[in-house]
Write a protein that holds these residues in place. Structure first.
Motif, short mmCIF file in Angstrom:
data_model
loop_
_atom_site.label_atom_id
_atom_site.label_comp_id
_atom_site.label_asym_id
_atom_site.label_seq_id
_atom_site.Cartn_x
_atom_site.Cartn_y
_atom_site.Cartn_z
N LEU A 22 -7.01 3.18 0.03
CA LEU A 22 -6.67 2.89 -1.37
C LEU A 22 -7.86 2.49 -2.22
O LEU A 22 -7.89 2.78 -3.41
N PHE A 23 -8.84 1.80 -1.62
CA PHE A 23 -9.92 1.25 -2.43
C PHE A 23 -11.24 2.00 -2.29
O PHE A 23 -12.19 1.71 -3.01
N ASN A 43 -7.38 -3.32 -14.87
CA ASN A 43 -8.12 -3.79 -13.70
C ASN A 43 -7.73 -2.94 -12.50
O ASN A 43 -6.57 -2.92 -12.10
N TYR A 44 -8.72 -2.24 -11.91
CA TYR A 44 -8.46 -1.33 -10.80
C TYR A 44 -7.77 -2.03 -9.64
O TYR A 44 -6.72 -1.59 -9.15
N ASP A 45 -8.35 -3.13 -9.17
CA ASP A 45 -7.80 -3.83 -8.01
C ASP A 45 -6.37 -4.30 -8.27
O ASP A 45 -5.50 -4.17 -7.41
N GLU A 46 -6.13 -4.82 -9.46
CA GLU A 46 -4.81 -5.34 -9.78
C GLU A 46 -3.77 -4.23 -9.78
O GLU A 46 -2.69 -4.36 -9.18
N ILE A 47 -4.06 -3.13 -10.43
CA ILE A 47 -3.08 -2.06 -10.55
C ILE A 47 -2.87 -1.35 -9.21
O ILE A 47 -1.74 -0.97 -8.87
N VAL A 48 -3.92 -1.21 -8.41
CA VAL A 48 -3.77 -0.58 -7.10
C VAL A 48 -3.00 -1.52 -6.16
O VAL A 48 -2.20 -1.05 -5.34
N LEU A 51 0.51 -0.95 -7.00
CA LEU A 51 0.93 0.34 -6.44
C LEU A 51 1.22 0.18 -4.94
O LEU A 51 2.21 0.71 -4.43
N TYR A 52 0.36 -0.55 -4.24
CA TYR A 52 0.56 -0.78 -2.80
C TYR A 52 1.88 -1.52 -2.55
O TYR A 52 2.65 -1.15 -1.66
N ILE A 53 2.15 -2.53 -3.36
CA ILE A 53 3.41 -3.28 -3.21
C ILE A 53 4.60 -2.34 -3.43
O ILE A 53 5.58 -2.36 -2.69
N TYR A 54 4.46 -1.46 -4.43
CA TYR A 54 5.50 -0.47 -4.72
C TYR A 54 5.70 0.46 -3.52
O TYR A 54 6.83 0.76 -3.14
N LEU A 55 4.62 0.90 -2.92
CA LEU A 55 4.70 1.79 -1.75
C LEU A 55 5.37 1.10 -0.56
O LEU A 55 6.06 1.74 0.23
N MET A 56 5.18 -0.20 -0.45
CA MET A 56 5.67 -0.94 0.72
C MET A 56 7.09 -1.50 0.53
O MET A 56 7.66 -2.04 1.47
N GLU A 57 7.66 -1.33 -0.67
CA GLU A 57 9.01 -1.83 -0.91
C GLU A 57 10.01 -1.16 0.03
O GLU A 57 9.82 -0.01 0.42
N ASP A 58 11.07 -1.88 0.34
CA ASP A 58 12.15 -1.36 1.19
C ASP A 58 11.62 -0.83 2.52
O ASP A 58 11.93 0.29 2.94
N LYS A 87 4.36 1.34 -15.44
CA LYS A 87 3.60 0.11 -15.66
C LYS A 87 3.11 0.04 -17.10
O LYS A 87 3.14 -1.02 -17.71
N ARG A 88 2.65 1.17 -17.62
CA ARG A 88 2.12 1.20 -18.99
C ARG A 88 3.18 0.74 -19.98
O ARG A 88 2.87 0.02 -20.93
N ALA A 89 4.41 1.12 -19.73
CA ALA A 89 5.49 0.72 -20.63
C ALA A 89 5.69 -0.79 -20.64
O ALA A 89 6.15 -1.35 -21.62
#
Length: 184
Positions: A22-23, A43-48, A51-58, A87-89
């Motif tokens: 990812l990084f 912020n790259y680290d923050e948004i990635v 995204l990682y948290i989103y990928l790991m959900e459920d 996220k942009r929204a």
């Protein structure tokens, strides 16, 4: 590393694979997607990380549903674009103390949104194929992942995309007929 090794490592929460993938490996990909989606600095680290948290959900359901029909990078690019647009929204560039909308503009937007929702429901009611309505609702309005919906419907993703194409074509025909009738 193969796509299977990357996916297995991410699911297993292997910190070395996660950080490297990812990084390091995806950094150019994510930067280009961020420039495409955001018109302000993020912020790259923050948004990635998000995204990682989103990928790991459920229990990493999105990763587990990856079907290896494309490269993991191509799949992740599409997923990241969708995620970043959502996220942009919700993100606001906080360089100004001004509120983005006045209360009247918010009320007008809410009214327009309600009108649009009512119009869409009326068009849905006119659609003869209710399966098409469900596909549009889930894929477009609810932003359901195609792989998940295909699995729920017990069909292939390719078949789902064909159904989506036919659904939108049917909705378009009905909307055009509605416009013609309204103009009379």
């Amino acid at each position: 590393m193969t796509d299977q090794e990357i996916i297995k490592g991410l699911i297993a929460r292997d910190s070395h694979i996660t950080k490297n993938f990812l990084f390091v490996k995806c950094r150019p990909l994510f930067h280009s997607v961020m420039k495409l989606v955001f018109d302000y600095e993020v912020n790259y680290d923050e948004i990635v990380n998000e995204l990682y948290i989103y990928l790991m959900e459920d229990d990493a359901l999105k990763l587990r549903n990856f079907q290896y029909r494309s490269s993991v990078y191509q799949w992740l690019k599409v997923l990241a674009i969708r995620f970043f647009i959502k996220k942009r929204a919700r993100m606001i560039d906080d360089n100004s103390n001004e509120t983005p909308y006045s209360e009247q503009e918010k009320a007008d937007d809410n009214e327009s949104s309600k009108d649009a929702q009512h119009d869409l429901e009326r068009l849905f009611e006119a659609m003869p194929t209710k399966r098409y309505v469900e596909v549009i609702r889930r894929l477009v309005l609810e932003d359901c992942e195609p792989e998940v919906l295909a699995q729920e419907m017990n069909i292939t993703t390719a078949n789902l995309y064909n159904i989506k194409r036919r659904s939108i074509a049917q909705l378009t025909r009905i909307a055009l007929n509605d416009i013609k009738a309204y103009g009379k």
